[in-house]
Design a protein around this motif. Structure first.
Motif, PDB file in Angstrom:
ATOM      1  N   GLY A  83       0.790  -1.226   0.000  1.00  0.00           N
ATOM      2  CA  GLY A  83       0.000   0.000   0.000  1.00  0.00           C
ATOM      3  C   GLY A  83       0.818   1.268   0.000  1.00  0.00           C
ATOM      4  N   THR A  84       2.098   1.176   0.343  1.00  0.00           N
ATOM      5  CA  THR A  84       2.937   2.375   0.328  1.00  0.00           C
ATOM      6  C   THR A  84       3.212   2.860  -1.092  1.00  0.00           C
ATOM      7  OG1 THR A  84       4.916   0.974   0.463  1.00  0.00           O
ATOM      8  CG2 THR A  84       4.044   1.862   2.525  1.00  0.00           C
ATOM      9  N   VAL A  85       2.920   2.052  -2.102  1.00  0.00           N
ATOM     10  CA  VAL A  85       3.006   2.547  -3.475  1.00  0.00           C
ATOM     11  C   VAL A  85       1.842   3.492  -3.756  1.00  0.00           C
ATOM     12  CG1 VAL A  85       3.209   1.890  -5.914  1.00  0.00           C
ATOM     13  CG2 VAL A  85       4.091   0.375  -4.140  1.00  0.00           C
ATOM     14  N   SER A  86       0.735   3.282  -3.067  1.00  0.00           N
ATOM     15  CA  SER A  86      -0.453   4.107  -3.295  1.00  0.00           C
ATOM     16  C   SER A  86      -0.320   5.500  -2.681  1.00  0.00           C
ATOM     17  CB  SER A  86      -1.692   3.417  -2.718  1.00  0.00           C
ATOM     18  OG  SER A  86      -1.902   2.152  -3.308  1.00  0.00           O
ATOM     19  N   SER A  87       0.091   5.558  -1.407  1.00  0.00           N
ATOM     20  CA  SER A  87       0.172   6.860  -0.743  1.00  0.00           C
ATOM     21  C   SER A  87       0.941   6.737   0.558  1.00  0.00           C
ATOM     22  CB  SER A  87      -1.236   7.406  -0.442  1.00  0.00           C
ATOM     23  OG  SER A  87      -1.802   6.743   0.661  1.00  0.00           O
ATOM     24  N   VAL A  88       1.156   7.870   1.184  1.00  0.00           N
ATOM     25  CA  VAL A  88       1.845   7.895   2.477  1.00  0.00           C
ATOM     26  C   VAL A  88       0.977   7.309   3.584  1.00  0.00           C
ATOM     27  CG1 VAL A  88       3.311   9.868   1.889  1.00  0.00           C
ATOM     28  CG2 VAL A  88       1.035  10.258   2.886  1.00  0.00           C
ATOM     29  N   ALA A  89      -0.315   7.135   3.316  1.00  0.00           N
ATOM     30  CA  ALA A  89      -1.208   6.517   4.292  1.00  0.00           C
ATOM     31  C   ALA A  89      -1.149   4.999   4.242  1.00  0.00           C
ATOM     32  CB  ALA A  89      -2.646   6.984   4.067  1.00  0.00           C
ATOM     33  N   GLY A  90      -0.408   4.451   3.285  1.00  0.00           N
ATOM     34  CA  GLY A  90      -0.314   3.006   3.159  1.00  0.00           C
ATOM     35  C   GLY A  90      -1.484   2.369   2.455  1.00  0.00           C
ATOM     36  N   ARG A  91      -2.276   3.175   1.767  1.00  0.00           N
ATOM     37  CA  ARG A  91      -3.450   2.686   1.038  1.00  0.00           C
ATOM     38  C   ARG A  91      -3.883   3.762   0.057  1.00  0.00           C
ATOM     39  NH1 ARG A  91      -7.391   5.786   3.184  1.00  0.00           N
ATOM     40  NH2 ARG A  91      -7.005   6.614   5.280  1.00  0.00           N
ATOM     41  N   LEU A  92      -4.781   3.388  -0.839  1.00  0.00           N
ATOM     42  CA  LEU A  92      -5.363   4.380  -1.730  1.00  0.00           C
ATOM     43  C   LEU A  92      -6.425   5.162  -0.967  1.00  0.00           C
ATOM     44  CD1 LEU A  92      -5.105   5.228  -4.740  1.00  0.00           C
ATOM     45  CD2 LEU A  92      -7.139   3.854  -5.172  1.00  0.00           C
ATOM     46  N   ARG A  93      -6.297   6.470  -0.934  1.00  0.00           N
ATOM     47  CA  ARG A  93      -7.225   7.306  -0.179  1.00  0.00           C
ATOM     48  C   ARG A  93      -8.440   7.602  -1.049  1.00  0.00           C
ATOM     49  NH1 ARG A  93      -2.481  11.554   1.167  1.00  0.00           N
ATOM     50  NH2 ARG A  93      -2.351  11.268  -1.099  1.00  0.00           N
ATOM     51  N   TRP A  94      -9.463   6.761  -0.939  1.00  0.00           N
ATOM     52  CA  TRP A  94     -10.608   6.796  -1.852  1.00  0.00           C
ATOM     53  C   TRP A  94     -11.386   8.109  -1.764  1.00  0.00           C
ATOM     54  CZ3 TRP A  94     -11.315   3.588  -5.772  1.00  0.00           C
ATOM     55  CH2 TRP A  94     -10.652   2.361  -5.754  1.00  0.00           C
ATOM     56  N   ARG A  95     -11.545   8.655  -0.583  1.00  0.00           N
ATOM     57  CA  ARG A  95     -12.283   9.925  -0.468  1.00  0.00           C
ATOM     58  C   ARG A  95     -11.552  11.042  -1.216  1.00  0.00           C
ATOM     59  NH1 ARG A  95     -14.518  10.369   5.801  1.00  0.00           N
ATOM     60  NH2 ARG A  95     -15.903   8.534   5.713  1.00  0.00           N
TER      61      ARG A  95
END
Length: 330
Positions: free
Chosen positions: A98-110
Motif C-alpha cells: 500500500g505504500t506505493v499508493s500513498s503515504v497513508a499506506g493505502r489508496l485514499r478513496w475519499r
C-alpha cells in the motif's frame, strides 16, 4: 517480514525503509519488466487461442474477436501491471504494498473522489479547447463525420468502463508510483525521480510528433509533482483515468475506437490547449489538498503513555489516605 517507512517520510522516499539495499530497486524493476512481458503475452495468447477455437477471422495474421475486443485486450494487458508492481514492492523491497499508493499506506478513496470531478472538468476544457483550436486553424480533428449509433456506442461504453480505469491506474502505479519511489530510494530530492519517470512515461507511448512527446512529458512532470506534493497517486490517477475515458468515449461516439493513433501523435493545437489545463488542474488540486489537510508525509507514530485504570488509582489513593490517618483506639 514487511518493514514500513519511518514517520514523516515523503512519498518519493517510501521505499527507503530499514530493509532498503541499493540493489532492491534494480531487481524490482527487472521483475516488473519480465513479469509484465510474461503476463501480457499470456493475455494476448489466451484471447488469440480462444478466437482461433471459435473460428474467428484473422486481423494482422492473428485470430481476433473484433476491434473492440482487441482494444479491451490491449487495455487489460497494461492493467495487469498493477498487481505486478504491488508484488514487487512487497516481495522484493519488503515493504507494505500500500505504500506505493500513498503515504497513508493505502489508496485514499475519499481524496480520489474529490479529484475525479476536477479532472473531468479539466479534460473537457482540454478537448474543447484543442478541438476548437484545431478547427480554427484548419487542422484535422481526427474524428469521423458521422456518429456511430446508440447500439455500438453502448457496447463500447460498457467495455471502456470496465478496462480504462485499470489501464490508467496501472500506468500511474508503474511510473508515478514504482519509478518515482525506486529512484527516490537513492536520491533525497524528488526532482530527478520525477524527471526520469516522466521521460519513461512519454517514451512508453511511442514516438509520434514532437508536440505529442512534449505533451506526454509535461503530463508526466505535472502528475509526478502532484504525487509528491499530495503524498499519493490519487490526483494523477484521476487525471489519467478521465483523460483516457473521456477521449475514448468521444472516439466511440464517432466509431473511431479502433484507430491506431495515440497521445504521442497529438498535433500542436491539442498540445497548446493542454498546457494551461495541466497547470490549472495542478493549482486547483493543491488548493483542495491544503483545505482538506491531505498528508504529504507518513504520519508520526503517536507516543503511547501507559495509563492506570481508574479503579486501581482510586484504590491506591485510599490506601495512601489510610496510611496517613492515625489509628484511633476505642
Amino acid at each position: 517480514m514487511l518493514i514500513p517507512p519511518p514517520p514523516s517520510t515523503p512519498y518519493h522516499r517510501l521505499a527507503r525503509t530499514a530493509a532498503h539495499r541499493w540493489w532492491r530497486p534494480v531487481v524490482g524493476t527487472l521483475f516488473i519488466a519480465v513479469a509484465g512481458v510474461v503476463v501480457t503475452m499470456s493475455v494476448f495468447l489466451a484471447v488469440a487461442l480462444a478466437a482461433a477455437v471459435a473460428g474467428r477471422p484473422e486481423a494482422d495474421g492473428v485470430p481476433s474477436f473484433g476491434e473492440l475486443t482487441d482494444l479491451a485486450v490491449a487495455f487489460l494487458s497494461i492493467a495487469v501491471l498493477l498487481p505486478v508492481v504491488l508484488l514487487a514492492a512487497r516481495w522484493i523491497q519488503q515493504r507494505p504494498a500500500g505504500t506505493v499508493s500513498s503515504v497513508a499506506g493505502r489508496l485514499r478513496w475519499r481524496w480520489l473522489m474529490v479529484c475525479l470531478p476536477v479532472a473531468f472538468v479539466a479534460i473537457l476544457l482540454f478537448l474543447g479547447g484543442g478541438l476548437g483550436l484545431t478547427a480554427a486553424t484548419g487542422g484535422e480533428a481526427g474524428l469521423g463525420a458521422d456518429l456511430a449509433g446508440w447500439g455500438p456506442f453502448a457496447g463500447s461504453m460498457l467495455v471502456l468502463a470496465l478496462v480504462v480505469p485499470g489501464q490508467a491506474a496501472a500506468e500511474e502505479y508503474l511510473t508515478r508510483g514504482w519509478l518515482v519511489q525506486a529512484f527516490g530510494a537513492w536520491f533525497r530530492s524528488p526532482w530527478l525521480p520525477i524527471a526520469v519517470q516522466a521521460l519513461v512515461f512519454a517514451a512508453l507511448h511511442g514516438w509520434g510528433t514532437a508536440w505529442g512527446f512534449a505533451d506526454l512529458l509535461l503530463f508526466g512532470l505535472v502528475a509526478g509533482w502532484l504525487t509528491v506534493r499530495t503524498g499519493g497517486l490519487e490526483a494523477a490517477i484521476a487525471l489519467h483515468v478521465m483523460n483516457n475515458l473521456v477521449s475514448s468515449v468521444l472516439a466511440a461516439a464517432y466509431g473511431e475506437l479502433g484507430m491506431d493513433q495515440t497521445a504521442a501523435d497529438m498535433p500542436w493545437q491539442m498540445a497548446v490547449a493542454d498546457l494551461p489545463v495541466l497547470f490549472g488542474y495542478a493549482a486547483v488540486i493543491l488548493w483542495l489538498a491544503r483545505r482538506r489537510a491531505i498528508a504529504a508525509v507518513t504520519p508520526a507514530v503517536p507516543i503511547e503513555v501507559p495509563r492506570q485504570p481508574v479503579p486501581e488509582l482510586r484504590q491506591i489513593g485510599q490506601e495512601l489516605d489510610a496510611a496517613r490517618r492515625p489509628e484511633i483506639s476505642r
